[in-house]
Design a protein around this motif. Structure first.
Motif, PDB file in Angstrom:
ATOM      1  N   THR A 212      28.757  45.212  43.608  1.00 17.34           N
ATOM      2  CA  THR A 212      30.200  46.006  42.770  1.00 17.34           C
ATOM      3  C   THR A 212      30.550  45.921  44.636  1.00 17.34           C
ATOM      4  OG1 THR A 212      28.203  47.699  44.350  1.00 17.34           O
ATOM      5  CG2 THR A 212      28.443  47.774  41.839  1.00 17.34           C
ATOM      6  N   GLN A 213      30.754  44.567  44.523  1.00 15.48           N
ATOM      7  CA  GLN A 213      31.547  44.925  45.941  1.00 15.48           C
ATOM      8  C   GLN A 213      32.914  44.678  45.586  1.00 15.48           C
ATOM      9  OE1 GLN A 213      28.948  44.775  49.402  1.00 15.48           O
ATOM     10  NE2 GLN A 213      30.018  42.862  49.749  1.00 15.48           N
ATOM     11  N   PRO A 214      33.811  44.850  46.857  1.00 11.45           N
ATOM     12  CA  PRO A 214      35.161  44.431  46.815  1.00 11.45           C
ATOM     13  C   PRO A 214      35.210  43.293  46.575  1.00 11.45           C
ATOM     14  CG  PRO A 214      34.950  45.190  48.432  1.00 11.45           C
ATOM     15  CD  PRO A 214      33.984  46.047  47.760  1.00 11.45           C
ATOM     16  N   TRP A 215      36.515  42.300  45.225  1.00  7.54           N
ATOM     17  CA  TRP A 215      36.770  40.884  46.276  1.00  7.54           C
ATOM     18  C   TRP A 215      37.065  40.773  47.311  1.00  7.54           C
ATOM     19  CZ3 TRP A 215      41.089  38.142  47.617  1.00  7.54           C
ATOM     20  CH2 TRP A 215      40.566  36.823  46.999  1.00  7.54           C
ATOM     21  N   ARG A 216      36.416  40.046  47.942  1.00  5.45           N
ATOM     22  CA  ARG A 216      37.091  39.040  49.121  1.00  5.45           C
ATOM     23  C   ARG A 216      36.086  37.463  49.319  1.00  5.45           C
ATOM     24  NH1 ARG A 216      33.162  38.910  52.791  1.00  5.45           N
ATOM     25  NH2 ARG A 216      30.917  39.933  52.652  1.00  5.45           N
ATOM     26  N   LEU A 217      37.070  36.647  49.773  1.00  5.93           N
ATOM     27  CA  LEU A 217      36.550  35.358  50.043  1.00  5.93           C
ATOM     28  C   LEU A 217      35.645  35.261  51.607  1.00  5.93           C
ATOM     29  CD1 LEU A 217      40.017  33.677  49.116  1.00  5.93           C
ATOM     30  CD2 LEU A 217      37.385  33.994  47.856  1.00  5.93           C
ATOM     31  N   THR A 218      34.878  34.329  51.499  1.00  4.64           N
ATOM     32  CA  THR A 218      33.946  34.272  52.349  1.00  4.64           C
ATOM     33  C   THR A 218      34.264  33.476  53.974  1.00  4.64           C
ATOM     34  OG1 THR A 218      32.216  31.975  51.979  1.00  4.64           O
ATOM     35  CG2 THR A 218      31.437  34.598  51.269  1.00  4.64           C
ATOM     36  N   GLU A 219      34.164  32.852  55.203  1.00  8.83           N
ATOM     37  CA  GLU A 219      34.093  32.332  56.114  1.00  8.83           C
ATOM     38  C   GLU A 219      34.498  30.594  55.060  1.00  8.83           C
ATOM     39  OE1 GLU A 219      30.866  30.524  58.576  1.00  8.83           O
ATOM     40  OE2 GLU A 219      31.629  32.910  58.807  1.00  8.83           O
ATOM     41  N   ASP A 220      33.708  30.458  54.102  1.00  6.63           N
ATOM     42  CA  ASP A 220      33.795  29.290  53.810  1.00  6.63           C
ATOM     43  C   ASP A 220      34.870  29.017  52.082  1.00  6.63           C
ATOM     44  OD1 ASP A 220      31.300  28.031  55.301  1.00  6.63           O
ATOM     45  OD2 ASP A 220      30.620  29.974  54.086  1.00  6.63           O
ATOM     46  N   SER A 278      35.013  31.030  40.951  1.00  5.53           N
ATOM     47  CA  SER A 278      35.852  32.158  41.293  1.00  5.53           C
ATOM     48  C   SER A 278      36.615  32.066  41.092  1.00  5.53           C
ATOM     49  CB  SER A 278      35.839  30.217  42.687  1.00  5.53           C
ATOM     50  OG  SER A 278      34.967  29.243  43.043  1.00  5.53           O
ATOM     51  N   PRO A 279      36.931  33.400  40.454  1.00  3.90           N
ATOM     52  CA  PRO A 279      38.144  34.330  39.846  1.00  3.90           C
ATOM     53  C   PRO A 279      38.729  34.539  41.314  1.00  3.90           C
ATOM     54  CG  PRO A 279      36.180  36.087  40.201  1.00  3.90           C
ATOM     55  CD  PRO A 279      35.266  34.443  40.738  1.00  3.90           C
ATOM     56  N   THR A 280      40.230  34.703  40.345  1.00  2.00           N
ATOM     57  CA  THR A 280      41.075  35.346  41.090  1.00  2.00           C
ATOM     58  C   THR A 280      40.912  37.054  41.498  1.00  2.00           C
ATOM     59  OG1 THR A 280      42.618  35.602  39.840  1.00  2.00           O
ATOM     60  CG2 THR A 280      42.611  33.551  40.301  1.00  2.00           C
ATOM     61  N   LYS A 281      42.270  37.702  42.520  1.00  2.00           N
ATOM     62  CA  LYS A 281      41.403  38.489  42.594  1.00  2.00           C
ATOM     63  C   LYS A 281      41.985  39.849  41.369  1.00  2.00           C
ATOM     64  CE  LYS A 281      42.952  42.465  46.267  1.00  2.00           C
ATOM     65  NZ  LYS A 281      43.497  42.671  47.317  1.00  2.00           N
ATOM     66  N   LYS A 282      42.563  39.210  41.082  1.00  2.00           N
ATOM     67  CA  LYS A 282      42.844  39.930  39.628  1.00  2.00           C
ATOM     68  C   LYS A 282      42.093  40.264  38.552  1.00  2.00           C
ATOM     69  CE  LYS A 282      46.993  39.788  37.011  1.00  2.00           C
ATOM     70  NZ  LYS A 282      48.627  39.090  36.083  1.00  2.00           N
ATOM     71  N   GLU A 283      41.731  38.625  38.350  1.00  4.56           N
ATOM     72  CA  GLU A 283      40.981  38.245  37.327  1.00  4.56           C
ATOM     73  C   GLU A 283      38.513  38.470  37.944  1.00  4.56           C
ATOM     74  OE1 GLU A 283      42.145  33.415  35.784  1.00  4.56           O
ATOM     75  OE2 GLU A 283      41.066  34.053  37.198  1.00  4.56           O
ATOM     76  N   TYR A 284      38.632  39.443  39.037  1.00  8.37           N
ATOM     77  CA  TYR A 284      37.771  39.653  39.769  1.00  8.37           C
ATOM     78  C   TYR A 284      37.497  41.097  38.621  1.00  8.37           C
ATOM     79  CZ  TYR A 284      34.082  40.984  43.284  1.00  8.37           C
ATOM     80  OH  TYR A 284      32.786  41.120  43.676  1.00  8.37           O
ATOM     81  N   TRP A 285      36.051  41.438  38.197  1.00  8.89           N
ATOM     82  CA  TRP A 285      35.557  42.528  38.317  1.00  8.89           C
ATOM     83  C   TRP A 285      34.086  42.583  38.828  1.00  8.89           C
ATOM     84  CZ3 TRP A 285      32.305  43.320  33.126  1.00  8.89           C
ATOM     85  CH2 TRP A 285      32.268  45.139  33.395  1.00  8.89           C
ATOM     86  N   SER A 286      33.445  43.038  39.386  1.00  7.00           N
ATOM     87  CA  SER A 286      31.754  43.125  40.374  1.00  7.00           C
ATOM     88  C   SER A 286      31.438  42.974  39.273  1.00  7.00           C
ATOM     89  CB  SER A 286      32.095  44.297  41.415  1.00  7.00           C
ATOM     90  OG  SER A 286      32.262  45.649  40.548  1.00  7.00           O
ATOM     91  N   MET A 287      31.054  43.782  38.336  1.00  5.19           N
ATOM     92  CA  MET A 287      30.071  43.682  37.968  1.00  5.19           C
ATOM     93  C   MET A 287      29.311  42.622  37.233  1.00  5.19           C
ATOM     94  SD  MET A 287      27.483  46.141  37.935  1.00  5.19           S
ATOM     95  CE  MET A 287      26.492  45.605  36.952  1.00  5.19           C
TER      96      MET A 287
END
Length: 359
Positions: A212-220, A278-287
């Motif tokens: 259930t994390q919000p969408w974000r990208l790591t340093e990688d 690798s979904p975009t923020k718009k496509e992302y669903w945490s579960m």
């Protein structure tokens, strides 16, 4: 004569009751013998029944057998901080050596599973071992003698977890090391630090996860749920593969989830659609991101076992059980609320009330 009989030795209905002046003791390996203070002698047979006995099973949780300065066996109760010459197992003696196999169910705690096992010659690495399932796994192995290393992104919390385990047993061999699965650089640095210790690695538990994390990208530049739950562990195993092979027999345990069933990751040909990882923020669903990562865990474990089992390293994906109450839901208020409602029906990771609270 009958009156004297009932007034003397046989003043009880139990045939195991010792006559006056007799004492029951046990040897270091658990065999029971009997000492007569009046006659100053010892014998293996019960003075009334003539039977030989031994202590059943292993020492209760929290007890340890030691030897005093005179070479006499003593028993230390670490929980109640006391010492005695009386073997606590003497309350459960048996006449034969047949031990029935233990049966486990959904209410069995980790400490019960490991009861009687000696892990003093094992080195065990657990990711995310400062809380939840990882902590109970680390605690249970450490209390059974293993050298346990907690690989955690929050080093201060990991050090606190180490302290909690060592408070429970001062001889516990536990240490904390920094490893952030959201950073591939951190994973590589951890692997190099581990190798520098020149330790074997008998069990690697890939436990750390987020949900259930919000969408974000790591340093990688990778989606965080997928990297933390899967790619970080994938890289960690690759970096430590040579250590595992040198330590064989060894094993990798990947903590999975029933959530792997609810994903769109596989197409009709059972091939993974990599674009979905690798979904975009718009496509992302945490579960859904979590479910996809858990499926990757299982596929990875299966292939890892195929490649490394010929070298003495096994790999297993282990589902810890449905409705396990942990803090994995803390990132989303709605999931936290739902877990709170379900709390009375969930399985606790620690059944006994005497266990330390670590949440």
């Amino acid at each position: 004569m009958a009156a004297l009989k009932y007034a003397g030795m046989d003043d009880t209905d139990s045939e195991d009751e010792l006559p006056p002046g007799w004492e029951e003791r046990s040897t270091k390996d658990g065999w029971v013998y009997y000492a007569s203070h009046d006659e100053m002698k010892t014998q293996w047979e019960h003075p009334k029944t003539g039977k030989k006995k031994r202590c059943a099973g292993d020492l209760p949780y929290g007890w340890e057998q030691e030897t005093d300065e005179k070479g006499q066996v003593i028993y230390v109760d670490h929980i109640n901080k006391r010492t005695t010459y009386f073997d606590p197992r003497q309350a459960f003696t048996v006449e034969d050596v047949v031990v029935k196999p233990k049966r486990y169910d959904g209410n069995t705690a980790a400490l019960e599973i490991l009861q009687g096992r000696d892990f003093s010659d094992k080195v065990i690495l657990i990711t995310g071992g400062n809380s939840g399932i990882g902590f109970e796994t680390a605690r249970s192995f450490a209390l059974h003698g293993a050298h346990v290393i907690l690989a955690c992104r929050n080093l201060s919390r990991a050090i606190k977890a180490v302290s909690l385990i060592q408070q429970e047993w001062h001889k516990a061999r536990v240490e904390a090391m920094m490893c952030d699965l959201a950073s591939l650089r951190s994973v590589r640095e951890f692997a190099e630090s581990y190798k520098a210790k020149k330790l074997p690695l008998h069990i690697l538990v890939c436990n750390a996860a987020v949900c259930t994390q919000p969408w974000r990208l790591t340093e990688d530049g990778l989606e965080s749920t997928f990297q933390i739950c899967h790619l970080g562990h994938f890289l960690l195993v690759q970096c430590l593969q040579d250590v595992l092979r040198r330590s064989a027999p060894a094993r990798v345990v990947v903590v999975s989830s029933e959530s792997h069933r609810f994903t769109d990751l596989l197409d009709s040909c059972a091939k993974v659609d990599l674009a979905l990882l690798s979904p975009t923020k718009k496509e992302y669903w945490s579960m859904l991101a979590y479910n996809r990562a858990k499926l990757c865990n299982i596929l990875f474990s299966k292939e890892l076992h195929r490649r490394l089992s010929p070298h003495g390293v096994t790999s297993n994906a282990v589902h810890p059980g449905n409705m396990m109450y942990t803090s994995i839901h803390r990132s989303w208020w709605l999931m936290t609320f739902l877990f709170s409602l379900a709390r009375p029906f969930t399985k606790s990771m620690v059944r006994d009330k005497t266990s330390l609270k670590h949440a």
